[in-house]
Design a protein around this motif. Structure first.
Motif, short mmCIF file in Angstrom:
data_model
loop_
_atom_site.label_atom_id
_atom_site.label_comp_id
_atom_site.label_asym_id
_atom_site.label_seq_id
_atom_site.Cartn_x
_atom_site.Cartn_y
_atom_site.Cartn_z
N UNK A 102 0.83 -1.20 0.00
CA UNK A 102 0.00 0.00 0.00
C UNK A 102 0.87 1.25 0.00
N UNK A 103 1.92 1.27 0.82
CA UNK A 103 2.83 2.41 0.84
C UNK A 103 3.50 2.59 -0.52
N UNK A 104 3.95 1.48 -1.11
CA UNK A 104 4.64 1.54 -2.39
C UNK A 104 3.74 2.09 -3.49
N UNK A 105 2.52 1.59 -3.56
CA UNK A 105 1.62 2.04 -4.62
C UNK A 105 1.17 3.48 -4.39
N UNK A 106 1.01 3.86 -3.12
CA UNK A 106 0.63 5.24 -2.82
C UNK A 106 1.73 6.21 -3.23
N UNK A 107 2.99 5.86 -2.90
CA UNK A 107 4.12 6.71 -3.28
C UNK A 107 4.22 6.81 -4.80
N UNK A 108 4.03 5.67 -5.48
CA UNK A 108 4.17 5.65 -6.94
C UNK A 108 3.10 6.49 -7.63
N UNK A 109 1.89 6.45 -7.06
CA UNK A 109 0.77 7.12 -7.73
C UNK A 109 0.66 8.60 -7.37
#
Length: 272
Positions: A102-109
């Motif tokens: 969730x952290x990874x996808x939030x940062x990416x988006x």
């Protein structure tokens, strides 16, 4: 016999921790000098100290280690504790993996999609609740008010007590979007037991895990909100589970001004 300093060096456990073990009865010195208060340990207690240290490194609490030491007399006795701890840690690891994703996808988006910042998506569990439910085919989505009017009319004589918090929502049962003749169910959470009416049914709804986004304003925002939730579900490795629904935190029945409406779009999900 070993003085506490020597025992500390050999066991690689600090003096402070050895004193704490003594205080809680986990590892008590073999003897204590009455005049000086010096603690003395036997060489045989090194094996016990090593066992305590090993269990700590596996994540067991001191209270659980004490229980293990008291109850485990055979290797098979210890295995049941190890199996339980392994299952617990695997569950924790799975939870951490999902949080990291969730952290990874939030940062990416961040910054990639304008609607993402405006419509933040969260994962939560809707609790089990008792609801008054009414489901019918209506001409179009904007005719949902017909269902609420009917539900209110049929409940008038029962003095129904609303739950706190009170979830007021609409479930859209059609597989896809329809121009007309849409299958819609409305629900409102209640406290107590009541008699079904001609169109209203009282039932218990089980808890459900949902990906949700809250927005304020008119319902014309539903498309970008759906896009935000769909992208979140895709990126965080979930699958849709049931029909989506909307929770009306501030509805037209409460405030006629569309600018003040607050709606939460919910998509039931399950991990892939």
């Amino acid at each position: 016999m070993l003085r506490i300093g020597d025992f500390s060096k050999l066991s690689r456990i600090s003096i402070r921790m050895l004193r704490h073990y003594d205080e809680i009865g986990l590892l008590v010195p073999e003897s204590v000098d009455c005049s000086s208060g010096y603690r003395y340990y036997s060489e045989g207690q090194l094996m016990l100290a090593n066992r305590i240290d090993a269990l700590k490194s596996m994540g067991f609490s001191l209270s659980m280690i004490a229980q293990i030491m008291m109850t485990c007399k055979e290797p098979g006795d210890l295995k049941q504790y190890l199996d339980l701890k392994q299952a617990e840690m695997m569950e924790q690891a799975e939870k951490i993996d999902r949080q990291l994703l969730l952290l990874e996808t939030t940062i990416r988006r961040l910054g990639e999609e304008e609607y993402f910042m405006e419509y933040s998506v969260t994962l939560k569990e809707m609790p089990q609740r008792t609801v008054a439910s009414l489901r019918k085919i209506i001409p179009a989505y904007d005719q949902e008010g017909l269902l609420w009017g009917l539900l209110t009319k049929e409940l008038e004589g029962q003095q129904v007590q609303l739950a706190n918090p009170c979830y007021s929502l609409a479930i859209f049962h059609d597989e896809g979007y329809k121009e007309n003749d849409v299958d819609v169910e409305i629900q409102i959470s209640v406290d107590g037991s009541y008699q079904d009416t001609e169109n209203v049914k009282f039932k218990t709804v089980p808890p459900v895990l949902v990906a949700s986004a809250v927005y304020k304003g008119g319902y014309e925002q539903i498309t970008p909100v759906n896009q935000a939730v769909a992208a979140w579900i895709r990126d965080n490795q979930y699958n849709l589970a049931e029909s989506m629904f909307s929770i009306y935190h501030v509805s037209p029945a409460i405030d006629p001004n569309p600018e003040n409406w607050v709606t939460e779009v919910c998509y039931p999900v399950i991990p892939k």
